[in-house]
Design a protein around this motif. Structure first.
Motif, short mmCIF file in Angstrom:
data_model
loop_
_atom_site.label_atom_id
_atom_site.label_comp_id
_atom_site.label_asym_id
_atom_site.label_seq_id
_atom_site.Cartn_x
_atom_site.Cartn_y
_atom_site.Cartn_z
N GLY A 237 0.79 -1.13 0.13
CA GLY A 237 0.10 0.04 0.04
C GLY A 237 0.81 1.15 -0.05
N ARG A 238 2.18 1.26 0.88
CA ARG A 238 2.80 2.41 0.75
C ARG A 238 3.79 2.62 -0.51
N GLU A 261 12.12 7.65 -0.53
CA GLU A 261 11.97 7.58 0.80
C GLU A 261 11.09 8.57 1.35
N ALA A 262 11.17 9.94 0.81
CA ALA A 262 10.41 10.94 1.34
C ALA A 262 8.84 10.73 1.01
N ALA A 263 8.46 10.17 0.00
CA ALA A 263 7.05 9.49 -0.43
C ALA A 263 6.62 8.64 0.29
N TRP A 264 7.65 7.65 0.54
CA TRP A 264 7.48 6.43 1.58
C TRP A 264 6.87 6.86 2.94
N GLN A 265 7.64 7.73 3.36
CA GLN A 265 7.38 8.34 4.95
C GLN A 265 6.22 9.27 5.00
N LYS A 270 0.27 9.06 6.48
CA LYS A 270 -1.14 9.07 6.27
C LYS A 270 -1.82 8.00 6.78
N ALA A 271 -1.12 6.90 6.58
CA ALA A 271 -1.83 5.66 6.89
C ALA A 271 -2.08 5.51 8.62
#
Length: 273
Positions: A237-238, A261-265, A270-271
């Motif tokens: 999902g991430r 990594e920024a998009a992942w964090q 958000k989750a």
């Protein structure tokens, strides 16, 4: 169950799974595919359906209509496989679905004397001890018991087998006295893995880490299979968010590791928000 009949062909009333399987396997008028199957050809479908039930359990949220319906459907698919095998046996006059149910009912009653007979137990641990003793009696193992780690089904996954080994050893007292001891063992094995460079030894130490983690999960009451499945669901999902970010930038080549990594964090925050 209002509206159930609308799911059936016109003129066909709702019926039992046993009756449906008998019709599918009826010579001359049954389904050609179903008539071709045997126990061995169905084995792959049994494995697949069991795996899909486990996936549904990992995604299940009690009370949530969508995941409740999904789990119900997947259990039905698994039940179909059991009914199919029972119908194959009925076709050759060996046993049928009723006999499967009767056998397991007798076993459950026999192995729960604290419920169905005059036996007292002090907690779940004693229930398991009694269960193991009754099981040994059923197999005629009085006095001549097999080795403790013999008889573990070869069909178990490595993760399941590691848990079963731990359970059997714990029953005879070969067990850490507390959770801290197990966690210390995990840390010890991780340190030994970090210190190794020889490929053979690295594999051995990695196996030690995994086995120790399985025992920690067992003692903690965590199902490692479910935990891993849910972690992979979270990861996928991430990662979708990371992929969407890359696509919005024109492709993977326009994103470096720091940006990914920024998009992942961001997806992680958000989750959990």
């Amino acid at each position: 169950m209002a509206g159930l009949g609308s799911r059936y062909p016109q003129g066909m009333e709702p019926t039992t799974l046993r009756a449906v399987m008998a019709a599918l396997r009826k010579p001359e008028t049954g389904c050609p595919w179903d008539l071709k199957q045997d126990h061995q050809s169905l084995a792959r479908y049994l494995r697949e359906e069991a795996a899909e039930v486990l996936d549904a359990l990992a995604a299940h949220a009690p009370g949530d209509p969508a995941t409740e319906a999904h789990l119900c459907e997947e259990l039905g698919d698994l039940w179909l496989q059991i009914a199919f095998h029972a119908q194959l046996a009925a076709d050759r006059g060996a046993w049928d679905l009723h006999e499967v149910e009767r056998t397991v009912v007798e076993k459950l009653v026999r192995r729960h004397p604290h419920v169905f007979a005059e036996v007292s137990v002090d907690g779940a641990d004693e229930v398991l001890t009694n269960w193991a003793a009754i099981k040994r009696e059923e197999k005629g193992l009085h006095g001549g018991e097999p080795r403790l780690l013999e008889g573990i089904p070869a069909s178990l996954s490595p993760m399941e087998e590691a848990l079963e080994i731990g359970r059997r050893c714990a029953k005879v007292g070969f067990e850490w006295p507390d959770m801290e001891g197990v966690l210390d063992k995990v840390k010890e094995e991780v340190a030994e893995l970090q210190a190794e460079s020889d490929p053979v030894r690295v594999e051995e130490e990695f196996g030690d880490v995994l086995f120790s983690l399985m025992q920690w999960a067992r003692k903690k009451g965590v199902d490692p299979d479910t935990a891993l499945r849910r972690q992979m669901m979270r990861f996928k999902g991430r990662f979708l968010a990371v992929e969407d970010d890359a696509r919005s930038a024109g492709g993977w080549e326009f994103r470096n590791l720091d940006q990914m990594e920024a998009a992942w964090q961001a997806a992680k925050r958000k989750a959990t928000s």
